[in-house]
Structure formats: structure tokens, C-alpha cells
Design an enzyme around this catalytic site. Sequence first.
Site, short mmCIF file in Angstrom:
data_model
loop_
_atom_site.label_atom_id
_atom_site.label_comp_id
_atom_site.label_asym_id
_atom_site.label_seq_id
_atom_site.Cartn_x
_atom_site.Cartn_y
_atom_site.Cartn_z
N ASP A 217 0.96 -1.19 0.06
CA ASP A 217 -0.03 0.04 -0.05
C ASP A 217 1.08 1.18 0.03
O ASP A 217 1.76 1.41 0.89
CB ASP A 217 -0.78 0.02 1.15
CG ASP A 217 -2.18 1.03 1.13
OD1 ASP A 217 -2.30 1.88 0.09
OD2 ASP A 217 -2.52 1.22 2.09
N ASP B 82 -3.27 2.67 -6.05
CA ASP B 82 -2.25 2.75 -4.88
C ASP B 82 -2.09 1.46 -4.24
O ASP B 82 -1.34 1.60 -3.08
CB ASP B 82 -2.31 3.89 -4.06
CG ASP B 82 -3.52 3.81 -3.12
OD1 ASP B 82 -4.22 2.98 -3.48
OD2 ASP B 82 -3.53 4.77 -2.29
N GLU B 83 -2.78 0.31 -4.44
CA GLU B 83 -2.32 -0.83 -3.41
C GLU B 83 -2.60 -2.14 -4.23
O GLU B 83 -3.25 -2.13 -5.28
CB GLU B 83 -3.24 -0.93 -2.42
CG GLU B 83 -4.91 -1.03 -2.69
CD GLU B 83 -5.65 -1.30 -1.62
OE1 GLU B 83 -5.60 -1.91 -0.77
OE2 GLU B 83 -6.92 -0.46 -1.76
#
Length: 662
Positions: A134, A224-225
Site C-alpha cells: 500500500d 495505490d495498492e
Amino acid sequence: MDNDSISDQDHSINVSEDEAQTSPGSPAAAQPTEERASSSLHYSLLGPSLLKAGQDGVDQTKVGEIIYNASKGSKFFAHEEKRDEQLTKRITAILKRKNELEATSITNELRKADEHIAILEKSRDLSQTIVHVDCDAFYASVEELARPELKKVPMAVGGGVLTTCNYEARKFGVRSGMAGHIAKKICPQLVFIPLNFGKYTGKAEEIQAILVKYDARFEAASIDEAFLNITKYLEEHPDLTADTLVEQIRAEVLDTTKISISAGIGPNAKIAKIASNKNKPNGQFRVSNDRDAVMDFMSTLPVRKVNGVGRVFERELEAVGIKTCGDIYPLRGFLRQLFGDKAFDFLMNCCLGIGRTTIRPIEEYERKSVGTESTFRDLSGTTNLKEKLKFTAEELEKDLKKTQFSGRVLVLKVKLHTYQVYTRQRNLGRPISTKEDIYNLSLPLLHGLEAEFPGLKIRLMGLRVTGLISTKKEAVDMNKWFFGNSGTPHSSSKRKPQRDENGWEVWPEEEFERVQAVEKEEEMKLTQELDDELAAKEKRERGLDGWEVWPEDVQAVKKEEEMKLTQEPAAKQEKEFVVDSPEKKTILTFPVFAEPTGEKWECPICGNQQPADDALFNQHMDFCLSKEAIRSAVHESTASGADKRKASERPPKKKRRFTPKR
């Protein structure tokens, strides 16, 4: 969405008088009924990102009070208050049912629960090593690469609703999903940066190019992860451990992209995701592939930190005595009758720390629906509503073409001006995808709502199709065309639940995560509407708006209102102020009159100190209140780049130019 991750009905966010400990900022239990209801509303208004990393030292009670007072009196507040009352009634019913069960024997329920737990234990897979990575405050981190000075000041990305903020801002209680106007009250020095999705997408692709080297089938959970299964990579590189490999991945991402990532390592996706938040920012945490280690980790974990548990379900669980995953097992004999089969199964998996171990590219997940919706100012009248429906149908057609689907079920969604959400749907005799079909077949649904709610006034409209059929050019399965994905006649559009050998209903973990994601998206939309309300209120009260550019103000101001300064002090300077708009930043000048030192009066409009002279002070006040001055500032902040370059070549204007104090 008003529904929570577990139940199709609303959930209460109130608590029983028996409960003791609560989450940060949550309502105390042993309070009178009215105070407890107010506390639960305070807690609800704290938003979905309460447990975001970086807020350990924040006084959430103070933050909640600011949010409560700032939103009070808005339509958003009235809606949340009404929903809170409904949820409180639901909690009362749950507690009443629990009291009834306690007065009877639950031996049979305990036996069935223990049998189900035994089956789950047999399914436990400890052979895989799953990693969840993350990015730390991703949007903010990308912006800080271009402007390193932002690392030292509280900064947020977004306008009406914050998409993220840096860790400096989180120290004040600012967090993603918060209304911009409220964030400014919590942290007056907060700097806002406009969104730039092209920049973020480019950086995300750089990161994913590294991840694919360690797992070619990694799963991008969002921009974003991501999840990775590093089991095979570890087998091929016996000199590496899970810890050292993840350190290597994180270091490579940081060296190559200059973005730090945090990681969680565990035997399944559920454990890995929770663990990735343990040592943020720029850290990692591992839960060993050992049953005892997993059980120890889950025993003290707050249920809210499990993906799939929203705020309202958290409050329901807390009301019956479940604050951590370790509290679930002692109450296992009550859970099925209080919350239903699927919630029971979900909670037992949480208690045992069991989750999915299959990681696959997001493209391989079966899509359930395609839809579009938009929020706008209150809209009414049949003609206006039909025009909006036509526009929405056109947007849905574009999405269906892009995704290459048609659908056999059409759903119309509206949100009333009072924030209640209603959906109406119809099953179609054939799959549709054109704007004409979508509009013509959804029009009766709209007319039905107009008849149901005379004088229908809405602020959101959406259209969605389900029962999807691929329109890709490939061999057509006629059974699937006629009967849907089941491929068999007489199948219902409602999914038949899967059941284990004992008849327990089995629901995939992804369902809870998906519904929670929809709930969060709805929260973001509600927050945007709250910010719009606060912006309009501020504009009405002050006669100006320091947050957004309102072009209509420029057009409304008449030329004859231009103020002329008939008397100017002997010495005059110009001071620079900054106007931020979502698109650009403009430096404007403001006259500051040089006067002898002595007593000063603060201008209530701009906040600057002025000489303690009635004539001069009134003259300054007239200047500040000048609509022409406001118009000049707004015009400057919305000017094109070319116009600004031309203006910079001319000598500075001596007439007034003004920006509101922020």
C-alpha cells in the site's frame, strides 16, 4: 450507500448501556438516551477514515465537535440525524432479540456453530505467502515529489472532498474523505493541491512494473495498492525469506519511483491487508504461517480494522459486546439469529483469521453491473428530469461500449433533495446497450417515481444494468443469451446461495469488501454535497467565496459599481496575496496604506490591521466590501495563461485588487 457490508437493512450506530470500551471518538455507553444518541451521531460524522494511519495523537472528540457544529443545520446533517435515529431503533430491536435468546437455551445453536467452525478449520490454508502493498499517502506523496516544500506543511489533495492528505495534516485530524471546508476549520493552515490523475496513473504504472517481476499475476486492488502471492518466487529463490524479499521489493520501489510503500505479509489476503497498516508509513509487518500466530493476531484486533466491516456494522457488533475479533467466539451461539447466516459465516472467518489465498489479475473477476450516476443541484419538473434521464442514458451507453457489455436488467437510482435514496428496476426481455433503449425503458420508472413522490425533486440520478452479456465478437452461447450466466432455462436473476454440507449458507469474502467499497463511495458523495452546502452558506453569509470561483458573480456585478478612491494617503504600498483555485494559483495585490505607528484596528473583512482613524478605517471597509474588487480578484484567478502573461508585461495596476482571507 445506506446499506452496510453485512445486512441489507440499515444498521444502528448506537450502543447499549452495558458496553464499556469504545473506539477513538466513539460514544460512551453509560449515558442518558438523548446524550447517547447525540454521541452516536458525533461518531458517525467522523467519517469512514477514522482509523487511517498517522492519527494516533489526535483528539477525535475535538475533531468530532468541529464536524458536528460545522455541518449542523445542513441537509446533510438532517439526513445523517434521521438515519442515526433509524439505526438506533434497529439496535434496540437487536438487543431485545438478544435478551430473548439469553432467556432460552442456545445449546443447538452452539452445536451448529462449533460444527461450522470445524469445517472452516479444515479449509484453513497456511501454505501460501500473500503480500499486500500500500503506497503511503499516494496522491500527496506524488505531489511532494514535484514540490518538496510540501513535505513540511499540512497538505491535502482534492477540493470538495479530500482524496488524501500527508502525515503532517493527519496530525491535526485531517483525513481522506473529509469535506474541504471542514478540514480547513480543523487545520486553518492546510494547503490544498488540485487532483492530477494523469500524474498519479503514470506513477502507479511505474510501481506496477516492479511488482510484476515478483508476481506476474499480481492483483491491483486500486491505483495505490496491490496483492502479490510470493510463494513461487520464494521457492525459486531459497536464499530469501518472506521478510527479506518484501524489504527488497519496498527498497526497489522507493529507489526507482521515490514513493514509499508499506507492506503486510500473511498466509492469506485478509491477514496481509490488515498487517500492511500496522507499521505505516514506510514499514512492514508479518504474521507467520502458523495457526497460533494467526489466532493471537486476530484476538486483539478491533473488528473495524477488518476489510468488510463498516461503521454501522461495527456499532451493531459493539452493542452486543463484540469489539475485537476475539470477542466473536464467546458469542457464536447468538450471531446467526441476530445477524443472519452470511454475517455469521463472515464473522467466524474473522475470528479464525481465515481468508482467500487466490490472487489473480483484477480483469479476471466477473463483472456484475455497469452503471453511471451524477450529483447536481436540486432538480425538479418533468421536462428537466427527462432531460437528465436522457443525458444519463447517453453516459451509460458510452460505458457499455467501453466495457463491451449489454444488460438484461435496468435499474434507476435517484436521491431526493432530502437525501433519501430510492431505486427502481425492471427485468427486460432482451439485453440492451443503446441510449435509445436505455432511455425509453427507464422512462416508465421515472414516471412511477413522479407519481409516488408528487413534485419530485432530486439531487442525484443514476442508471445501471445488471445481468450482463458480453458483446465481444466471439462465439455466442444462445443459452447464455436467453437465460444469463447460468446457461440454463428458468434460472432466476437472483443468485442462489451456495451451501456447505451442513446447509450453512456460504458467501464469498469479496462480497463484503465490494459492498463496503460501495458504502465508502456513497459516503464520499454525501461529503461532497456537504462541502457544496458549506460553500454556498459561506458565500451567502460573507457575500464572497474564498474556495471556489463563481463566474456568475463576475457577470452580475455592474460596471457603475466600480469604486473610485477620491483620497489617497501620501504613501501607498501594495501587498501580495495568493488566490488558489482548483485549476491554478494567482498572485494578487492589495493596497496597504503606510500610516504613523500607534493604535491599530483589525478590519473584520480582510483581517489586516488599520490605523485607528474613523475616516481611513471606513474608507478601507468600503474598499473591502466593493463588489468590483471581488470581481477583479475572481477574474484574475480564472484568467487564461495567455492573458496572465500579457498582464505580467504591463506595469502593476494601482486600482484595488482583492482576495478573501483564507
